[in-house]
Design a protein around this motif. Structure first.
Motif: not given
Length: 201
Positions: A93, A95-98, A100, A103, A179
């Motif tokens: 999948k 990694d659309d959480e990190y 973006k 960032n 982060e």
């Protein structure tokens, strides 16, 4: 006691750069309550940053400018590249959480060199990233005060010379953001790069 090699140093500062109209604007602050901390002479900071502080003592103030040539160089369009989105797939999948827009992402090139890239745009198949330092092309004006100068302990010297495991610093390495990988010890070794105006790379 003055700032020289193997001295532990804590400074507060305001960092200014010029805006599009040539006026100085505040880019970053390290207040006295959360000062920048480093050990002098170990390559943790920009050479010119340390040179301008050498000889100062606790309580002294400073106001100096580091030219872009002695800081992070010119902005290079060639350091803005598009990468295949598949590079950022984790467990099948994306990694659309990190990954973006906006960032800062720590990465490594084919030769094993570490670098930070800013995510500019995410499209269907590509991720556009900027590997210029955020302060590339900028002259850096530092105004601040020396908070502390003392002999560095063996532990502080060891910390300064070990590999820095922080994935992403928020600018003031003594106060990494959420982060961060959690291994910030009040100093950046320069390899990781802080993304702001005082670290070595």
């Amino acid at each position: 006691m003055i700032i020289e090699d193997k001295k532990f140093v804590a400074v507060s500062y305001d960092l200014f750069i010029k805006d599009e109209e040539g006026k100085l604007e505040l880019w970053e602050q390290a207040p006295a309550s959360e000062p920048l901390k480093f050990t002098c002479g170990l390559g943790m900071m920009l050479d010119k940053f340390e040179q301008n502080l050498r000889g100062l003592k606790e309580g002294d103030t400073f106001d100096f400018t580091i030219s872009k040539d002695d800081a992070y160089g010119e902005y290079e369009d060639g350091r803005v590249i598009e990468l295949d989105k598949s590079i950022f797939v984790v467990d099948g999948k994306f990694d659309d959480e990190y990954i973006k827009e906006g960032n800062i992402v720590p990465m490594m090139d084919a030769e094993g060199n570490r670098m930070n890239g800013i995510v500019l745009k995410i499209s269907k198949d590509k991720v556009k990233m900027d590997f210029n330092h955020p302060l590339a092309g900028e002259d850096l004006n530092f105004r601040g005060k020396v908070i502390e100068v003392r002999d560095a302990t063996e532990e502080e010297i060891a910390v300064a010379t070990k590999p820095h495991k922080c994935g992403h610093c928020g600018g003031n390495c003594g106060n990494c953001d959420s982060e961060c990988g959690g291994d910030c010890d009040g100093g950046c070794d320069g390899d990781e790069g802080c993304g702001k105006g005082h670290c070595n790379k």
